[in-house]
Write a protein that holds these residues in place. Structure first.
Motif, mmCIF file in Angstrom:
data_model
loop_
_atom_site.group_PDB
_atom_site.id
_atom_site.type_symbol
_atom_site.label_atom_id
_atom_site.label_comp_id
_atom_site.label_asym_id
_atom_site.label_seq_id
_atom_site.Cartn_x
_atom_site.Cartn_y
_atom_site.Cartn_z
ATOM 1 N N GLU A 1 -4.386 -59.155 48.198
ATOM 2 C CA GLU A 1 -5.333 -59.657 46.885
ATOM 3 C C GLU A 1 -6.171 -58.333 46.483
ATOM 4 O OE1 GLU A 1 -4.924 -62.131 45.116
ATOM 5 O OE2 GLU A 1 -3.886 -63.770 46.266
ATOM 6 N N VAL A 2 -6.381 -57.435 47.280
ATOM 7 C CA VAL A 2 -7.204 -56.544 47.216
ATOM 8 C C VAL A 2 -6.778 -55.163 46.820
ATOM 9 C CG1 VAL A 2 -9.364 -55.260 48.282
ATOM 10 C CG2 VAL A 2 -8.905 -57.658 49.003
ATOM 11 N N TRP A 3 -5.783 -54.994 47.482
ATOM 12 C CA TRP A 3 -5.180 -53.404 47.251
ATOM 13 C C TRP A 3 -4.422 -53.267 45.970
ATOM 14 C CZ3 TRP A 3 -0.242 -52.100 46.379
ATOM 15 C CH2 TRP A 3 0.960 -52.873 46.782
ATOM 16 N N VAL A 4 -3.973 -54.603 45.443
ATOM 17 C CA VAL A 4 -3.132 -54.400 44.170
ATOM 18 C C VAL A 4 -4.101 -53.877 43.126
ATOM 19 C CG1 VAL A 4 -1.138 -55.679 44.986
ATOM 20 C CG2 VAL A 4 -3.273 -56.912 43.912
ATOM 21 N N ASP A 5 -5.341 -54.476 43.118
ATOM 22 C CA ASP A 5 -6.227 -54.137 42.150
ATOM 23 C C ASP A 5 -6.818 -52.616 42.270
ATOM 24 O OD1 ASP A 5 -6.252 -56.467 40.766
ATOM 25 O OD2 ASP A 5 -7.691 -57.539 42.007
ATOM 26 N N ARG A 6 -6.713 -52.020 43.455
ATOM 27 C CA ARG A 6 -7.111 -50.819 43.546
ATOM 28 C C ARG A 6 -6.231 -49.580 43.430
ATOM 29 N NH1 ARG A 6 -11.453 -51.015 47.427
ATOM 30 N NH2 ARG A 6 -12.585 -52.788 47.228
ATOM 31 N N VAL A 7 -4.797 -49.966 43.348
ATOM 32 C CA VAL A 7 -3.765 -49.139 42.956
ATOM 33 C C VAL A 7 -3.029 -49.338 41.802
ATOM 34 C CG1 VAL A 7 -1.326 -48.237 43.777
ATOM 35 C CG2 VAL A 7 -3.350 -49.123 45.600
ATOM 36 N N PRO A 8 -3.190 -48.108 40.956
ATOM 37 C CA PRO A 8 -2.757 -48.605 39.498
ATOM 38 C C PRO A 8 -1.382 -48.692 39.245
ATOM 39 C CG PRO A 8 -4.028 -46.485 39.691
ATOM 40 C CD PRO A 8 -4.201 -47.019 40.921
ATOM 41 N N ALA A 9 -0.717 -47.553 39.954
ATOM 42 C CA ALA A 9 0.628 -47.618 39.638
ATOM 43 C C ALA A 9 1.346 -46.975 40.934
ATOM 44 C CB ALA A 9 0.683 -46.420 38.731
ATOM 45 N N PHE A 10 2.740 -46.973 41.001
ATOM 46 C CA PHE A 10 3.449 -46.292 42.038
ATOM 47 C C PHE A 10 4.621 -45.676 41.292
ATOM 48 C CE2 PHE A 10 7.470 -46.392 44.511
ATOM 49 C CZ PHE A 10 7.131 -45.752 45.381
#
Length: 639
Positions: free
Chosen positions: A472-481
């Protein structure tokens, strides 16, 4: 002179653990000696370390630090003695009489449920209670100890049946002696072997050869005249394994060293042996465990690797050398250019140490990546054990975001039996798809059955299923792959037709549909204004009547629950209700509204539609009692 004897009961969980150990949880009884020697080594390390900062301890038992083994065949006893830090009475109660660690009940349940002895002993090892293994071979254990810096000692004794005796004793030397009174011989038990010099030498060589303190034992050698002369032999080589060239170290030696420093039974999943030369020289021997310790996510869990300076032990759990998300990594770092009295505070601000940490992190992540490409099965097991911790790095360690994203493995709708990496997901993306789609939730079943999934399943788009709290937290911190943005299918507007390449709805058809439902959307927005900030038509629903979505930066319901559970209240954020214009309930509601917008029953139906959408995504109803009453009344009328 000794004082009166005090009898205390073991903590309930300790009694259960003792019973499990006594009844041969360990398949290999030899390791009781390894555990006792390891404890003695730890005591010597702690005394040497504390004497650096406490001048009153200087010279206390440290003029000749060592571990002594004494076998008495007549008395049928084996003693492990050290002149280390020792313990106080309270230490004995806390460390031996009580298992003062969280997760005790869960550990005991796992041990009881373990299908084999090897699995059970690995659980015992990760819990760090190897002292109790003494009761596999002894029907009574006597421990005498005196804490450095104190005047009196304590005698501890127990048969492992539920109670233990404590007695203050004067005149004890600093350190600890553990005497095992071996169980009576029955002709087949083989316990007498543990009093044999050859057997003891064999065990020490196999399990404790790398202990940095001398392990000594009186030995008998046949003299020239046929008699015997008593000598004291050192049984271990005391060679620093990390200082030897990798080509000269066997896998068995690595495995035994890992077991010594980690108290973990299974062989490690990965070994990293490195040497850095230049302005700051150091050697490192790191291990990636095969299984997670029971307290991996406990606040009290120990983290960090052992720090040595020129082969001299400085500290356990050196947090400055390893970030929190790699707290499961075990091992040793031996620096050549640090002061022997270096403190944790100095290490945290030392530029060279920060450089060592950066290189160690890259080595560990590189080793896991290498495992991913060369041994998929082993990597999958490591990720299953430590993936949740590694994903914490996506929040904490921006310098290694790309390396960590390459390691991420997640469940997805592509294959219910296997997880997928982000790289594999991108390789399977549809033509024209520019986003990596995901949905977070409390469980796979909840995510798979979410209304948000309907259009993606219908059109064959793969969706990552993220159910770890940290997701729930990291997906908001990482904009793209790899240039592809990460997109929650429960947030923002989703228009799959725009990238589907076929079966697209024309702009005129969309405009006509919006016009047909405009009055209903306005009315629903007004009726549900206390709950939602907007009502709109959905392009993500195929079978459900409605769903609740958030804007791109809204907090998800699951994350909101997590914050509430931690006592943090977030400001209320109204979300968006999307309705499916093709669903019979929605079309019937539009017809009824067009016929009589003032019908009070319509407002109740609107509440039920919204409440059902909340429940479908795992959300909490604002007024469950009212929702139940409305639903019951509506069902009654239908009958």
């Amino acid at each position: 002179m000794g004082s009166s004897v005090e009898t205390l009961e073991f903590q309930a969980e300790t009694r259960q653990l003792l019973r499990l150990v006594i009844h041969s949880i360990y398949s290999n009884k030899d390791i009781f000696l390894r555990e006792l020697i390891s404890n003695a080594s730890d005591a010597l390390d702690r005394l040497r370390l504390e004497s650096l900062t406490d001048s009153s301890l200087a010279g206390t038992g440290t003029t000749d630090p060592h571990i002594a083994l004494e076998a008495d065949k007549d008395a049928r006893t084996l003693t492990v003695r050290d002149n280390g830090i020792g313990m106080t009475r309270d230490d004995l109660v806390e460390l031996i009489g009580t298992i003062a660690k969280s997760g005790t009940a869960g550990l005991l349940e796992k041990i009881r449920d373990s299908k084999d002895a090897a699995g059970a002993e690995s659980l015992i090892g990760q819990f760090g209670v190897g002292f109790y293994s003494a009761f596999m071979v002894a029907d009574k254990v006597t421990l005498c100890t005196r804490r450095a810096g104190t005047d009196s000692g304590t005698r501890w004794e127990s048969d492992g049946e539920g109670t233990y005796d404590l007695q203050a004793v004067d005149g004890l030397p600093v350190g600890t002696s553990v005497t095992l009174h071996l169980k009576p011989a029955d002709g087949e038990d083989g316990l007498a072997d543990y009093l044999s010099e050859s057997k003891i030498r064999q065990i020490v060589k196999r399990y404790s050869d790398f202990i940095r303190w001398p392990i000594r034992m009186a030995a008998e050698h046949t003299g020239a005249e046929g008699g015997t002369a008593g000598d004291v032999d050192t049984l271990n080589s005391m060679k620093a394994l990390w200082a030897r060239p990798r080509t000269e170290v066997t896998e068995d030696e690595y495995n035994e060293f890992y077991r010594q420093i980690s108290h973990d039974w299974p062989a490690p999943a990965g070994t990293i042996h490195m040497r850095a030369e230049g302005t700051f020289e150091y050697e490192a021997l790191l291990f990636i465990p095969a299984q997670a310790p029971f307290d991996l996510f406990s606040r009290e869990s120990r983290r960090g690797v052992q720090l040595y300076v020129k082969r001299v032990f400085i500290m356990d759990d050196c947090e400055a050398l390893m970030p929190n998300y790699l707290r499961f990594v075990k091992g040793v770092v031996d620096a050549h250019d640090l002061s022997l009295n270096v403190s944790r505070e100095i290490l945290q601000h030392d530029r060279q140490i920060r450089g060592v940490r950066r290189r160690l992190v890259k080595k560990v992540l590189g080793a896991i990546k290498d495992m991913q490409s060369k041994d998929a099965e082993r990597y999958a097991k490591v990720w299953a054990q430590f993936g949740r911790a590694l994903k914490e790095g996506l929040v904490e360690d921006t310098d290694n975001t790309e390396a960590l994203l390459e390691l991420v493995s997640a469940a997805s709708t592509h294959d219910p039996e296997k997880t997928t990496t982000l790289r594999e997901y991108v390789e399977r993306m549809k033509d024209g798809q520019d986003a990596v789609y995901y949905l977070t939730g409390e469980s796979r079943a909840m995510v798979e059955n979410s209304p948000h999934m309907e259009a993606f399943a219908a059109k064959g788009y793969e969706v990552l299923i993220l159910t770890d709290p940290v997701d729930e937290v990291w997906v908001d911190r990482v904009p793209a792959f790899d240039g592809h943005r990460l997109q929650s299918i429960a947030k923002g507007r989703i228009d799959l037709d725009a990238s589907a390449g076929d079966d697209q709805e024309s702009g005129a058809e969309k405009a006509r549909r919006e016009e047909d439902f405009a009055a209903l959307l306005t009315w629903l927005g007004t009726t549900l204004s206390e709950q939602v900030r907007e009502v709109r038509l959905s392009s993500r629903l195929t079978t459900s009547a409605a769903c609740v979505v958030g804007d791109a930066h809204d907090v998800t319901p699951t994350l909101e629950k997590m914050y509430r559970a931690m006592g943090q209240q977030l400001p209320t954020v109204k979300r968006i209700l999307e309705i499916n214009p093709a669903h019979p309930l929605v079309t019937a509601l539009r017809t009824a509204h067009d016929a009589n917008a003032d019908d009070p029953a319509l407002a109740e139906i609107a509440e039920l539609v919204y409440g059902s959408a909340l429940l479908a995504e795992g959300g909490d109803l604002p007024d469950p009692a009212r929702f139940t009453r409305l639903l019951t009344d509506r069902l009654t009328r239908a009958l």
